[in-house]
Motif scaffolding. Sequence first.
Motif, mmCIF file in Angstrom:
data_model
loop_
_atom_site.group_PDB
_atom_site.id
_atom_site.type_symbol
_atom_site.label_atom_id
_atom_site.label_comp_id
_atom_site.label_asym_id
_atom_site.label_seq_id
_atom_site.Cartn_x
_atom_site.Cartn_y
_atom_site.Cartn_z
ATOM 1 N N LEU A 48 4.012 -17.224 -37.738
ATOM 2 C CA LEU A 48 4.354 -16.110 -36.860
ATOM 3 C C LEU A 48 2.889 -15.452 -36.011
ATOM 4 C CD1 LEU A 48 7.030 -14.012 -38.616
ATOM 5 C CD2 LEU A 48 7.359 -15.513 -36.625
ATOM 6 N N GLY A 49 1.835 -16.125 -36.453
ATOM 7 C CA GLY A 49 0.675 -15.624 -36.020
ATOM 8 C C GLY A 49 -0.099 -14.201 -36.477
ATOM 9 N N TYR A 50 0.669 -13.789 -37.495
ATOM 10 C CA TYR A 50 0.170 -12.198 -38.278
ATOM 11 C C TYR A 50 -1.129 -12.666 -39.115
ATOM 12 C CZ TYR A 50 3.801 -10.070 -35.776
ATOM 13 O OH TYR A 50 4.715 -9.677 -34.714
ATOM 14 N N LEU A 51 -1.158 -13.901 -39.635
ATOM 15 C CA LEU A 51 -2.104 -14.540 -40.548
ATOM 16 C C LEU A 51 -2.928 -15.670 -39.976
ATOM 17 C CD1 LEU A 51 -0.526 -13.908 -44.106
ATOM 18 C CD2 LEU A 51 -2.048 -12.164 -42.912
ATOM 19 N N ASN A 52 -4.018 -15.696 -40.376
ATOM 20 C CA ASN A 52 -5.068 -16.818 -40.062
ATOM 21 C C ASN A 52 -5.317 -17.611 -41.437
ATOM 22 O OD1 ASN A 52 -4.957 -16.412 -37.055
ATOM 23 N ND2 ASN A 52 -6.735 -15.162 -37.704
ATOM 24 N N TYR A 53 -5.212 -18.850 -41.282
ATOM 25 C CA TYR A 53 -5.596 -19.431 -42.660
ATOM 26 C C TYR A 53 -6.902 -20.501 -42.293
ATOM 27 C CZ TYR A 53 -5.270 -22.837 -46.574
ATOM 28 O OH TYR A 53 -5.796 -23.883 -47.722
ATOM 29 N N ASN A 54 -7.822 -20.227 -43.171
ATOM 30 C CA ASN A 54 -9.092 -21.190 -42.899
ATOM 31 C C ASN A 54 -8.956 -22.448 -43.927
ATOM 32 O OD1 ASN A 54 -11.666 -22.352 -43.355
ATOM 33 N ND2 ASN A 54 -12.510 -20.787 -42.343
ATOM 34 N N SER A 63 -4.761 -11.436 -38.833
ATOM 35 C CA SER A 63 -5.037 -12.080 -37.257
ATOM 36 C C SER A 63 -5.167 -10.936 -36.505
ATOM 37 C CB SER A 63 -3.903 -12.970 -37.040
ATOM 38 O OG SER A 63 -2.812 -12.398 -36.643
ATOM 39 N N LEU A 64 -5.649 -11.497 -35.153
ATOM 40 C CA LEU A 64 -5.642 -10.426 -34.002
ATOM 41 C C LEU A 64 -4.680 -9.715 -33.593
ATOM 42 C CD1 LEU A 64 -8.566 -11.870 -31.673
ATOM 43 C CD2 LEU A 64 -8.715 -9.895 -33.379
ATOM 44 N N ARG A 65 -3.239 -10.892 -33.754
ATOM 45 C CA ARG A 65 -1.922 -10.118 -33.471
ATOM 46 C C ARG A 65 -1.805 -9.072 -34.725
ATOM 47 N NH1 ARG A 65 3.684 -13.587 -33.092
ATOM 48 N NH2 ARG A 65 5.005 -11.854 -32.238
ATOM 49 N N LEU A 66 -2.164 -9.267 -35.919
ATOM 50 C CA LEU A 66 -1.824 -8.025 -36.567
ATOM 51 C C LEU A 66 -2.606 -6.862 -36.242
ATOM 52 C CD1 LEU A 66 -0.341 -7.283 -39.491
ATOM 53 C CD2 LEU A 66 -2.249 -8.215 -40.675
ATOM 54 N N ALA A 67 -3.841 -7.031 -35.917
ATOM 55 C CA ALA A 67 -4.624 -6.047 -35.665
ATOM 56 C C ALA A 67 -4.063 -5.213 -34.437
ATOM 57 C CB ALA A 67 -6.202 -6.322 -35.264
#
Length: 84
Positions: A48-54, A63-67
């Motif tokens: 959904l784009g709320y977390l980024n995984y490295n 993520s920026l979406r969460l921010a």
Amino acid sequence: MNPLHKVFLVLETVVSKQGTGATYSEIVTDLGLPKSSVHRVLKDLTELGYLNYNPDTKRYFGSLRLASLGAEVMANFQLRRHIR
């Protein structure tokens, strides 16, 4: 436990480790939730784009979406009403 409650627990845990990122193992250990539940929540929040995984460090980050959600709340937060 309610599935939505699990989502917010995972989000709060990842955000609390935003400086270094949170590994899957850390999240499972910190929350004491079943591995399958944590895996599903992390997968969904990442899709959904709320977390980024490295994949290099195997760490999750907000993520920026969460921010942007937080920024919108802060921009429209009525502090004076809240204090009263």
